[in-house]
Design a protein around this motif. Sequence first.
Motif, PDB file in Angstrom:
ATOM      1  N   LYS A  18      -2.547   0.745  -6.286  1.00 49.26           N
ATOM      2  CA  LYS A  18      -1.803   0.650  -7.539  1.00 49.26           C
ATOM      3  C   LYS A  18      -0.677   1.677  -7.580  1.00 49.26           C
ATOM      4  O   LYS A  18      -0.891   2.844  -7.248  1.00 49.26           O
ATOM      5  CB  LYS A  18      -2.747   0.877  -8.714  1.00 49.26           C
ATOM      6  CG  LYS A  18      -2.403   0.039  -9.929  1.00 49.26           C
ATOM      7  CD  LYS A  18      -3.538  -0.018 -10.932  1.00 49.26           C
ATOM      8  CE  LYS A  18      -3.242  -1.141 -11.929  1.00 49.26           C
ATOM      9  NZ  LYS A  18      -4.305  -1.354 -12.862  1.00 49.26           N
ATOM     10  N   ARG A  19       0.530   1.237  -7.922  1.00 49.77           N
ATOM     11  CA  ARG A  19       1.671   2.134  -8.140  1.00 49.77           C
ATOM     12  C   ARG A  19       2.431   1.636  -9.369  1.00 49.77           C
ATOM     13  O   ARG A  19       2.757   0.445  -9.454  1.00 49.77           O
ATOM     14  CB  ARG A  19       2.627   2.124  -6.938  1.00 49.77           C
ATOM     15  CG  ARG A  19       2.073   2.730  -5.650  1.00 49.77           C
ATOM     16  CD  ARG A  19       1.909   4.244  -5.716  1.00 49.77           C
ATOM     17  NE  ARG A  19       1.444   4.782  -4.452  1.00 49.77           N
ATOM     18  CZ  ARG A  19       0.185   4.832  -4.047  1.00 49.77           C
ATOM     19  NH1 ARG A  19      -0.762   4.357  -4.847  1.00 49.77           N
ATOM     20  NH2 ARG A  19      -0.146   5.345  -2.884  1.00 49.77           N
ATOM     21  N   TYR A  20       2.704   2.556 -10.277  1.00 46.61           N
ATOM     22  CA  TYR A  20       3.483   2.225 -11.484  1.00 46.61           C
ATOM     23  C   TYR A  20       2.904   1.004 -12.210  1.00 46.61           C
ATOM     24  O   TYR A  20       3.638   0.129 -12.678  1.00 46.61           O
ATOM     25  CB  TYR A  20       4.953   1.971 -11.127  1.00 46.61           C
ATOM     26  CG  TYR A  20       5.583   3.110 -10.361  1.00 46.61           C
ATOM     27  CD1 TYR A  20       5.908   4.316 -10.974  1.00 46.61           C
ATOM     28  CD2 TYR A  20       5.850   2.982  -8.990  1.00 46.61           C
ATOM     29  CE1 TYR A  20       6.477   5.368 -10.264  1.00 46.61           C
ATOM     30  CE2 TYR A  20       6.422   4.023  -8.267  1.00 46.61           C
ATOM     31  CZ  TYR A  20       6.728   5.206  -8.914  1.00 46.61           C
ATOM     32  OH  TYR A  20       7.291   6.240  -8.198  1.00 46.61           O
ATOM     33  N   GLY A  21       1.578   0.927 -12.223  1.00 48.23           N
ATOM     34  CA  GLY A  21       0.931  -0.166 -12.955  1.00 48.23           C
ATOM     35  C   GLY A  21       0.921  -1.502 -12.235  1.00 48.23           C
ATOM     36  O   GLY A  21       0.477  -2.503 -12.794  1.00 48.23           O
ATOM     37  N   ARG A  22       1.410  -1.551 -11.002  1.00 46.53           N
ATOM     38  CA  ARG A  22       1.407  -2.807 -10.221  1.00 46.53           C
ATOM     39  C   ARG A  22       0.398  -2.685  -9.077  1.00 46.53           C
ATOM     40  O   ARG A  22       0.245  -1.629  -8.479  1.00 46.53           O
ATOM     41  CB  ARG A  22       2.763  -3.114  -9.594  1.00 46.53           C
ATOM     42  CG  ARG A  22       3.962  -2.875 -10.449  1.00 46.53           C
ATOM     43  CD  ARG A  22       4.092  -3.895 -11.585  1.00 46.53           C
ATOM     44  NE  ARG A  22       5.475  -4.110 -11.965  1.00 46.53           N
ATOM     45  CZ  ARG A  22       6.243  -3.235 -12.590  1.00 46.53           C
ATOM     46  NH1 ARG A  22       5.772  -2.039 -12.880  1.00 46.53           N
ATOM     47  NH2 ARG A  22       7.484  -3.534 -12.904  1.00 46.53           N
ATOM     48  N   MET A  23      -0.265  -3.801  -8.770  1.00 44.01           N
ATOM     49  CA  MET A  23      -1.186  -3.850  -7.639  1.00 44.01           C
ATOM     50  C   MET A  23      -0.417  -4.325  -6.409  1.00 44.01           C
ATOM     51  O   MET A  23       0.204  -5.392  -6.431  1.00 44.01           O
ATOM     52  CB  MET A  23      -2.334  -4.823  -7.951  1.00 44.01           C
ATOM     53  CG  MET A  23      -3.502  -4.692  -7.009  1.00 44.01           C
ATOM     54  SD  MET A  23      -4.289  -3.070  -7.054  1.00 44.01           S
ATOM     55  CE  MET A  23      -5.416  -3.274  -8.404  1.00 44.01           C
ATOM     56  N   LEU A  24      -0.427  -3.516  -5.340  1.00 46.47           N
ATOM     57  CA  LEU A  24       0.337  -3.840  -4.139  1.00 46.47           C
ATOM     58  C   LEU A  24      -0.619  -4.129  -2.977  1.00 46.47           C
ATOM     59  O   LEU A  24      -1.558  -3.363  -2.739  1.00 46.47           O
ATOM     60  CB  LEU A  24       1.260  -2.681  -3.754  1.00 46.47           C
ATOM     61  CG  LEU A  24       2.126  -2.092  -4.880  1.00 46.47           C
ATOM     62  CD1 LEU A  24       3.001  -0.953  -4.354  1.00 46.47           C
ATOM     63  CD2 LEU A  24       2.989  -3.165  -5.511  1.00 46.47           C
ATOM     64  N   ASP A  25      -0.383  -5.214  -2.265  1.00 47.02           N
ATOM     65  CA  ASP A  25      -1.220  -5.564  -1.116  1.00 47.02           C
ATOM     66  C   ASP A  25      -0.774  -4.792   0.120  1.00 47.02           C
ATOM     67  O   ASP A  25       0.419  -4.661   0.379  1.00 47.02           O
ATOM     68  CB  ASP A  25      -1.148  -7.074  -0.830  1.00 47.02           C
ATOM     69  CG  ASP A  25      -1.946  -7.876  -1.838  1.00 47.02           C
ATOM     70  OD1 ASP A  25      -2.848  -7.294  -2.464  1.00 47.02           O
ATOM     71  OD2 ASP A  25      -1.670  -9.081  -1.999  1.00 47.02           O
ATOM     72  N   THR A  26      -1.751  -4.331   0.895  1.00 45.52           N
ATOM     73  CA  THR A  26      -1.445  -3.513   2.070  1.00 45.52           C
ATOM     74  C   THR A  26      -0.913  -4.352   3.221  1.00 45.52           C
ATOM     75  O   THR A  26       0.180  -4.128   3.727  1.00 45.52           O
ATOM     76  CB  THR A  26      -2.712  -2.769   2.547  1.00 45.52           C
ATOM     77  OG1 THR A  26      -3.201  -1.995   1.469  1.00 45.52           O
ATOM     78  CG2 THR A  26      -2.405  -1.858   3.709  1.00 45.52           C
ATOM     79  N   GLY A  27      -1.708  -5.332   3.664  1.00 43.16           N
ATOM     80  CA  GLY A  27      -1.318  -6.014   4.901  1.00 43.16           C
ATOM     81  C   GLY A  27      -1.525  -7.514   4.899  1.00 43.16           C
ATOM     82  O   GLY A  27      -1.061  -8.210   5.790  1.00 43.16           O
ATOM     83  N   ILE A  28      -2.248  -8.050   3.917  1.00 44.39           N
ATOM     84  CA  ILE A  28      -2.529  -9.492   3.912  1.00 44.39           C
ATOM     85  C   ILE A  28      -1.749 -10.125   2.767  1.00 44.39           C
ATOM     86  O   ILE A  28      -2.045  -9.878   1.604  1.00 44.39           O
ATOM     87  CB  ILE A  28      -4.042  -9.760   3.744  1.00 44.39           C
ATOM     88  CG1 ILE A  28      -4.837  -9.078   4.850  1.00 44.39           C
ATOM     89  CG2 ILE A  28      -4.327 -11.260   3.704  1.00 44.39           C
ATOM     90  CD1 ILE A  28      -4.623  -9.633   6.248  1.00 44.39           C
ATOM     91  N   HIS A  29      -0.755 -10.924   3.104  1.00 46.56           N
ATOM     92  CA  HIS A  29       0.119 -11.489   2.064  1.00 46.56           C
ATOM     93  C   HIS A  29      -0.130 -12.982   1.841  1.00 46.56           C
ATOM     94  O   HIS A  29       0.280 -13.537   0.843  1.00 46.56           O
ATOM     95  CB  HIS A  29       1.576 -11.212   2.407  1.00 46.56           C
ATOM     96  CG  HIS A  29       1.846  -9.734   2.502  1.00 46.56           C
ATOM     97  ND1 HIS A  29       2.045  -8.958   1.384  1.00 46.56           N
ATOM     98  CD2 HIS A  29       1.869  -8.887   3.560  1.00 46.56           C
ATOM     99  CE1 HIS A  29       2.211  -7.691   1.759  1.00 46.56           C
ATOM    100  NE2 HIS A  29       2.108  -7.626   3.073  1.00 46.56           N
ATOM    101  N   TYR A  30      -0.787 -13.612   2.791  1.00 50.47           N
ATOM    102  CA  TYR A  30      -1.308 -14.968   2.606  1.00 50.47           C
ATOM    103  C   TYR A  30      -2.292 -15.236   3.729  1.00 50.47           C
ATOM    104  O   TYR A  30      -2.428 -14.440   4.654  1.00 50.47           O
ATOM    105  CB  TYR A  30      -0.215 -16.017   2.530  1.00 50.47           C
ATOM    106  CG  TYR A  30       0.644 -16.292   3.766  1.00 50.47           C
ATOM    107  CD1 TYR A  30       1.071 -17.595   4.033  1.00 50.47           C
ATOM    108  CD2 TYR A  30       1.077 -15.291   4.632  1.00 50.47           C
ATOM    109  CE1 TYR A  30       1.887 -17.879   5.137  1.00 50.47           C
ATOM    110  CE2 TYR A  30       1.899 -15.565   5.720  1.00 50.47           C
ATOM    111  CZ  TYR A  30       2.285 -16.867   5.971  1.00 50.47           C
ATOM    112  OH  TYR A  30       3.089 -17.147   7.053  1.00 50.47           O
ATOM    113  N   ILE A  31      -3.032 -16.332   3.611  1.00 49.61           N
ATOM    114  CA  ILE A  31      -4.112 -16.592   4.568  1.00 49.61           C
ATOM    115  C   ILE A  31      -4.156 -18.084   4.846  1.00 49.61           C
ATOM    116  O   ILE A  31      -3.830 -18.893   3.975  1.00 49.61           O
ATOM    117  CB  ILE A  31      -5.453 -16.050   3.995  1.00 49.61           C
ATOM    118  CG1 ILE A  31      -6.529 -16.015   5.067  1.00 49.61           C
ATOM    119  CG2 ILE A  31      -5.889 -16.806   2.770  1.00 49.61           C
ATOM    120  CD1 ILE A  31      -7.759 -15.208   4.655  1.00 49.61           C
ATOM    121  N   GLY A  32      -4.535 -18.456   6.068  1.00 53.15           N
ATOM    122  CA  GLY A  32      -4.527 -19.870   6.460  1.00 53.15           C
ATOM    123  C   GLY A  32      -5.913 -20.462   6.580  1.00 53.15           C
ATOM    124  O   GLY A  32      -6.927 -19.773   6.386  1.00 53.15           O
TER     125      GLY A  32
END
Length: 500
Positions: A49-63
């Motif tokens: 979490k940064r500035y109230g937003r949840m940020l994904d580390t390395g997985i941005h979509y999945i197949g």
Amino acid sequence: MSNSSRYDVIIIGSGLGGLACGATLSKEGYNVCVLEKNPLPGGCFQSFKRYGRMLDTGIHYIGSMDEGEIMRQYFTYFGIMDKLKMRRMDEEAFDMICYKDKFYPFAMGHERFAETLTREFPKEKDALYRYVDMLDAVGRSISVEQLRKGKLSSGNMDNFYVSAWEQIRGITPDETLRQVLSGSVLLYGGDQSVSTFYHHAIITNSYLQGAWRFVDGSMQVADALVGMIRQNGGTVLTGAEVSKLYLSGNEIKAVEINHSEQLESRYVISSLHPFNTLSLVEKSPLIRKATLSRLQHLPNSYGLFSVYLLQKRESTRYYNRNLFLLGDQNAWYNTRYPEDTRINTCMVSMQPSSAQEQYTDVICLLSPMYLSEVKNWEDTTVGRRGADYEEFKMQKAQQLMAFAERYCPGISQNTEKIVTTTPLTYRDYTGTPDGSAYGIMKNYKNPLITLIPPRTRISNLFLTGQSLNVHGALGVTLTSMLTCAELLGSEYLARKIGDA
């Protein structure tokens, strides 16, 4: 030593590989304990979490997440499928490849994929159908159908000996189409000179079989797996860094955490890089210096520079697809010249939120980066790298944003904050040598040297994780099943998953 510190299986590392092993073995009746050095489990599935937003580390979509597809089947078997909030991506164009200022759609499904690109390349229809047939053949080797026959994989080893780039070149003489088909190589750290067609095919095919995004962050996968392990009677300990593995004869007899407490178990599975794992074992003739040296010197994939553009509330429309911006360069990032630090490729991904379906809070820009670019700070730790590091990251972020703006004008106009991460961040949080995004590179010229078996010369120590076999979420899941099969039996486990 109290009874509570005696387990059937200790698993080192709580990335997807460790957690998948933990969920599987605890489900099958083993008393497991997963050890994680960081405050949060999840590895590349972590969100922060940064500035109230949840940020994904390395997985941005999945197949492979459509009904009846392999990744969905694994998640169903683990018992987590109904706990995930997901959104199926745009089936007409889940990815857009931008090459020389033109966008080309990747559509879901083999037939639709070939048909859609045939509109852009009418003379290459036969080539495109030949290409999807090749992807399909590799995908079938790890399908639900194979699981029901009692096989985790039917092999398809031949494709490990084939160059991804040479195979694509052989499919079509059209240079633009070659670059477009190579467009998402960032997803497996593709290197034109060594990458195998198996990796290209298994990962590309996976997205054709159902590309989905996690709504409200990928961390939910890690949370759900941890929940299942605990529900199955297992233990997950955070802040527990493994400092030593003690031997007795040919077996690990105890796992030391934080240089103090010792835990005992019948088996140990490590999802760390194989070199890091074997370096933890006390000196023994079972671990040859030559083996350690070879593992230490196997090339790792490049790392990633990530720029998160935090958007003003309800200002930026959400797009249900990713963009791969190749500029007018070769799609394959220039791995032969790491000293060339210019931005020449970028993935653009938006994070979906359940709070507002129409808009996105976060646009993520990802570009390859070698650790050598941040070498000046390699002896520092997170949060203590100094003002010059922050300045370097901001300059690099501006370059990446300017590159993205060339192809997506206005992409950063609603940005109110910028957050950045480098391979040093990966190195410190996930423990990967060189801050590598995908672990040990696989080399079609000699795959047996770069494919690492789950068994070690220590009878109760096993390996798992993305350095072993195949990169990415699907590859790591498959590899963790191969590791678990060493304890459960391959046919038994495959049928259990296939019938889930």
